[in-house]
Design an enzyme around this catalytic site. Structure first.
Site, mmCIF file in Angstrom:
data_model
loop_
_atom_site.group_PDB
_atom_site.id
_atom_site.type_symbol
_atom_site.label_atom_id
_atom_site.label_comp_id
_atom_site.label_asym_id
_atom_site.label_seq_id
_atom_site.Cartn_x
_atom_site.Cartn_y
_atom_site.Cartn_z
ATOM 1 N N PHE A 149 0.812 -1.227 0.000
ATOM 2 C CA PHE A 149 0.000 0.000 0.000
ATOM 3 C C PHE A 149 0.842 1.273 0.000
ATOM 4 O O PHE A 149 0.380 2.330 -0.395
ATOM 5 C CB PHE A 149 -0.940 0.012 1.228
ATOM 6 C CG PHE A 149 -0.280 0.478 2.498
ATOM 7 C CD1 PHE A 149 -0.141 1.840 2.776
ATOM 8 C CD2 PHE A 149 0.239 -0.430 3.409
ATOM 9 C CE1 PHE A 149 0.486 2.271 3.935
ATOM 10 C CE2 PHE A 149 0.867 -0.005 4.567
ATOM 11 C CZ PHE A 149 0.998 1.352 4.833
ATOM 12 N N LYS A 173 -1.104 -7.068 -9.241
ATOM 13 C CA LYS A 173 -2.067 -7.197 -8.140
ATOM 14 C C LYS A 173 -1.661 -6.145 -7.109
ATOM 15 O O LYS A 173 -0.784 -6.359 -6.292
ATOM 16 C CB LYS A 173 -1.973 -8.611 -7.541
ATOM 17 C CG LYS A 173 -3.217 -9.123 -6.833
ATOM 18 C CD LYS A 173 -3.732 -8.270 -5.703
ATOM 19 C CE LYS A 173 -2.921 -8.352 -4.434
ATOM 20 N NZ LYS A 173 -3.366 -7.360 -3.406
ATOM 21 N N GLU A 176 -4.942 -3.751 -1.901
ATOM 22 C CA GLU A 176 -6.382 -3.470 -1.878
ATOM 23 C C GLU A 176 -6.690 -2.206 -1.075
ATOM 24 O O GLU A 176 -7.814 -1.702 -1.112
ATOM 25 C CB GLU A 176 -7.165 -4.671 -1.340
ATOM 26 C CG GLU A 176 -6.849 -5.091 0.089
ATOM 27 C CD GLU A 176 -5.625 -6.020 0.216
ATOM 28 O OE1 GLU A 176 -4.618 -5.799 -0.481
ATOM 29 O OE2 GLU A 176 -5.679 -6.957 1.036
ATOM 30 N N SER A 226 5.344 -6.937 3.477
ATOM 31 C CA SER A 226 5.923 -7.241 4.781
ATOM 32 C C SER A 226 6.709 -8.554 4.725
ATOM 33 O O SER A 226 6.458 -9.409 3.857
ATOM 34 C CB SER A 226 4.812 -7.329 5.818
ATOM 35 O OG SER A 226 3.883 -8.315 5.420
ATOM 36 N N CYS A 281 9.491 1.905 3.378
ATOM 37 C CA CYS A 281 10.415 0.808 3.723
ATOM 38 C C CYS A 281 11.816 1.333 3.921
ATOM 39 O O CYS A 281 12.666 0.647 4.483
ATOM 40 C CB CYS A 281 10.418 -0.240 2.632
ATOM 41 S SG CYS A 281 11.068 0.404 1.096
ATOM 42 N N GLU A 381 9.095 -3.949 13.066
ATOM 43 C CA GLU A 381 8.924 -2.883 12.080
ATOM 44 C C GLU A 381 7.618 -2.175 12.425
ATOM 45 O O GLU A 381 6.538 -2.773 12.301
ATOM 46 C CB GLU A 381 8.837 -3.466 10.658
ATOM 47 C CG GLU A 381 8.634 -2.376 9.626
ATOM 48 C CD GLU A 381 8.450 -2.889 8.208
ATOM 49 O OE1 GLU A 381 7.841 -3.952 8.013
ATOM 50 O OE2 GLU A 381 8.898 -2.188 7.287
HETATM 51 P P1 NAD Z 1 1.521 -6.538 3.099
HETATM 52 O O1 NAD Z 1 2.557 -7.599 3.221
HETATM 53 O O2 NAD Z 1 0.391 -6.527 4.059
HETATM 54 O O3 NAD Z 1 0.854 -6.584 1.636
HETATM 55 C C1 NAD Z 1 1.625 -6.634 0.462
HETATM 56 C C2 NAD Z 1 0.820 -7.337 -0.625
HETATM 57 O O4 NAD Z 1 0.561 -8.676 -0.199
HETATM 58 C C3 NAD Z 1 -0.525 -6.698 -0.906
HETATM 59 O O5 NAD Z 1 -0.767 -6.697 -2.285
HETATM 60 C C4 NAD Z 1 -1.516 -7.602 -0.170
HETATM 61 O O6 NAD Z 1 -2.765 -7.658 -0.785
HETATM 62 C C5 NAD Z 1 -0.839 -8.956 -0.217
HETATM 63 N N1 NAD Z 1 -1.139 -9.788 0.947
HETATM 64 C C6 NAD Z 1 -1.433 -9.366 2.204
HETATM 65 N N2 NAD Z 1 -1.653 -10.422 3.010
HETATM 66 C C7 NAD Z 1 -1.474 -11.525 2.263
HETATM 67 C C8 NAD Z 1 -1.547 -12.932 2.545
HETATM 68 N N3 NAD Z 1 -1.840 -13.393 3.749
HETATM 69 N N4 NAD Z 1 -1.293 -13.788 1.537
HETATM 70 C C9 NAD Z 1 -0.996 -13.336 0.304
HETATM 71 N N5 NAD Z 1 -0.918 -12.024 -0.006
HETATM 72 C C10 NAD Z 1 -1.148 -11.124 0.953
HETATM 73 O O7 NAD Z 1 2.303 -5.147 3.122
HETATM 74 P P2 NAD Z 1 1.696 -3.690 3.188
HETATM 75 O O8 NAD Z 1 1.167 -3.438 4.551
HETATM 76 O O9 NAD Z 1 0.821 -3.427 2.022
HETATM 77 O O10 NAD Z 1 3.014 -2.822 2.946
HETATM 78 C C11 NAD Z 1 3.905 -2.473 3.970
HETATM 79 C C12 NAD Z 1 5.060 -3.437 4.051
HETATM 80 O O11 NAD Z 1 5.754 -3.476 2.804
HETATM 81 C C13 NAD Z 1 6.102 -3.032 5.072
HETATM 82 O O12 NAD Z 1 6.553 -4.181 5.733
HETATM 83 C C14 NAD Z 1 7.217 -2.435 4.231
HETATM 84 O O13 NAD Z 1 8.507 -2.475 4.803
HETATM 85 C C15 NAD Z 1 7.148 -3.306 3.031
HETATM 86 N N6 NAD Z 1 7.772 -2.646 1.901
HETATM 87 C C16 NAD Z 1 9.012 -3.097 1.544
HETATM 88 C C17 NAD Z 1 9.657 -2.493 0.504
HETATM 89 C C18 NAD Z 1 11.017 -2.960 0.079
HETATM 90 O O14 NAD Z 1 11.498 -2.495 -0.909
HETATM 91 N N7 NAD Z 1 11.658 -3.875 0.788
HETATM 92 C C19 NAD Z 1 9.066 -1.429 -0.184
HETATM 93 C C20 NAD Z 1 7.797 -1.005 0.197
HETATM 94 C C21 NAD Z 1 7.158 -1.631 1.260
#
Ligand code: NAD
Length: 495
Positions: A149, A173, A176, A226, A281, A381
């Site tokens: 997000f 994808k 959401e 994450s 991040c 985090e």
């Molecule tokens: P998230 O892991 O909740 O979601 C990421 C994606 O995974 C979304 O598209 C979501 O729909 C999907 N998802 C969520 N739960 C899932 C599940 N149980 N099974 C399969 N898919 C699932 O992350 P977020 O809250 O959207 O974003 C923040 C996180 O992203 C933080 O941890 C941040 O550090 C990380 N991030 C990392 C980088 C990097 O370059 N390393 C860059 C941006 C964000």
């Protein structure tokens, strides 16, 4: 209520699933629309459309693919304020920051416009007598991108410009939580002349992700999110035989040596800790202060924090709300944990008076001193506007702290000692390092990615590594006999 639908085959696609999720306007604290959540069958249809579009896109000349990328870049440059408004409405970050994220994404588009050079193979004449050897880079086919997000435009742009330039078809994808940016981008690609079906957006949650991870016609997965989900995506995708790059979470430290420029450090800590409400991040979440700098540094940071204007990102503010109420409450709960664990809350964001609606998901910038490294505040985090300070006695102690962490995304050192900085870049176990730069996000022609639990897989985003990820290499060994040659030879050619 309006529903954000999928975008497949160059147009909006409703899909058969009736499931939806709410999309919030975080500065108002209200639901502004719904987003469709795809079923596995919806995903299947999108992949079929992308697969059908692949042969023609793959075989289009380099020059023609390049001209689509150029047109997309020109349209993006002209219209990006529309995209920024969408990001601010659904994510909450202030408009200038939304423009900043688009700018960093656009850099990757500009980089990908150089595909003519980046798709070149190699050629060795006369590797053996009259035998030439050369390599070709070919696209993979249908590739999946799953994004978080916090950067609804930039993170998809880390991948899709390179994937498309290399001749692949894309299923994106998006998160959401803020889905509309992806549809805006998809429409712009269509306007730029991208053939229908080459870039598709499928909205959804775990059901859509799981279907993508194991779909036999999806060749690769680029994930950002994450760490627990990144690990799951990596393991599931790899088990299904796919190429996977899964970028995970972070806990970025900023090591401040006593000789550092205090004013620069304080500005940097505030900008990198609270920009985008800490939902980056590459945000700095821990300042590691080498004594005796901690007291004056904390005073300087706290006084600069007093100038941060929190409010609706559409107004003249520095920092917006958090993305959802649930996330705001989770981040705020760490301030309570800090108090219980004996840390000192220097500035408490729960007291914030925002320039925005009272129902918005507000939490002001928070500064916590003397955070014990055993506390969850230090270890987790937090992903919000909470900046911790840990005091250490030496460079070595600070380095050891950083290297003992589970993540290895970004880090920074602040010092005027070139030798110390050089030592740090050599010794620190982190993928992206800033020297007097707090958020060292590499430019597009380098690659982005961390170490340890911040990246699963061996390929980082964009740069030449991005083109390697989105292509397969073939090596051709060829001999064109001149008429005087011939005869039997059952051995390998040897010279
Ligand atoms: P998230 O892991 O909740 O979601 C990421 C994606 O995974 C979304 O598209 C979501 O729909 C999907 N998802 C969520 N739960 C899932 C599940 N149980 N099974 C399969 N898919 C699932 O992350 P977020 O809250 O959207 O974003 C923040 C996180 O992203 C933080 O941890 C941040 O550090 C990380 N991030 C990392 C980088 C990097 O370059 N390393 C860059 C941006 C964000």
């Amino acid at each position: 209520m309006a529903v954000v639908s999928h975008y497949v085959g160059g147009k909006s696609f409703a899909g058969s699933s009736k499931r939806t999720a709410p999309v919030y306007d975080p500065a108002l604290g209200t639901v502004s629309k719904e987003v469709a959540l795809a079923s596995a069958a919806d995903l299947d249809q999108a992949v079929a459309v992308a697969n059908a579009a692949f042969p023609a896109w793959r075989d289009l000349s380099v020059a023609k693919r390049q001209s689509v990328m150029f047109r997309f870049r020109e349209l993006l440059e002209a219209k990006k304020s529309e995209l920024a408004a969408i990001i601010t409405e659904e994510h909450g970050k202030v408009l200038s920051d939304a423009m900043g994220e688009i700018q960093r994404g656009q850099e990757v588009v500009e980089f990908a416009c150089g595909l003519g050079h980046l798709m070149k193979g190699e050629y060795s004449e006369n590797a053996s007598t009259d035998v030439d050897v050369y390599s070709l880079k070919q696209p993979l086919g249908v590739v999946g991108i799953i994004s978080p997000f916090n950067f609804p435009a930039m993170v998809p742009m880390w991948f899709f410009p390179v994937a498309l330039a290399a001749g692949n078809c894309v299923i994106l994808k998006p998160s959401e939580k803020d889905p509309s940016a992806a549809n805006w981008v998809a429409e712009l690609l269509t306007e730029a002349g991208l053939p229908d079906g080459v870039f598709n957006v499928v909205h959804g949650d775990k059901e859509a992700v799981d279907a993508l991870l194991v779909h036999p016609d999806v060749q690769s997965i680029s994930f950002v999110g994450s760490t627990p989900i990144a690990r799951y995506v990596y393991e599931t995708g790899a088990k299904a035989g796919k190429r996977v790059q899964a970028l995970g979470g972070a806990k970025n430290h900023m090591l401040v040596l006593p000789d550092a420029d205090l004013d620069l450090v304080a500005d940097s800590a505030v900008n990198a800790g609270f920009g985008s409400a800490g939902e980056r991040c590459m945000a700095i979440s821990v300042v590691v202060a080498v004594e005796p700098i901690a007291d004056p540094l904390i005073d300087a940071i706290a006084s600069k924090m007093a100038g941060i204007k929190v409010g609706d990102g559409r107004r003249a503010c520095d920092m917006g709300p958090l993305v959802t109420e649930v996330h705001r409450d989770k981040v705020a709960s760490y301030i309570e944990i800090a108090e219980k664990d004996g840390a000192t809350v220097v500035v408490d964001g729960r007291d914030v008076k925002p320039d925005g609606e009272p129902g918005g998901f507000w939490l002001g910038p928070t500064l916590i001193d003397r955070v014990p490294t055993s506390s969850k505040v230090y270890q987790d985090e937090i992903f919000g506007p909470v900046l911790s300070v840990v005091r250490v006695q030496s460079y070595e102690e600070g380095l050891e702290l950083i290297n003992s962490g589970a993540f290895g995304n970004g880090t920074a050192i602040f010092t005027n000692d070139g030798g110390a900085a050089r030592r740090f870049q050599n010794e620190v176990q982190v993928g992206m390092i800033g020297i007097n730069v707090p958020i060292p996000v590499p430019v597009a022609y380098f690659s982005f990615g961390g170490w340890k639990h911040s990246l699963f897989g061996d390929s980082r985003a964009h740069g030449e590594e991005g083109f390697r990820f989105f292509t397969r290499t073939k090596v051709v060994t060829s001999r064109w006999l001149d008429p005087s040659h011939g005869g039997l030879n059952l051995g390998f050619p040897q010279n």
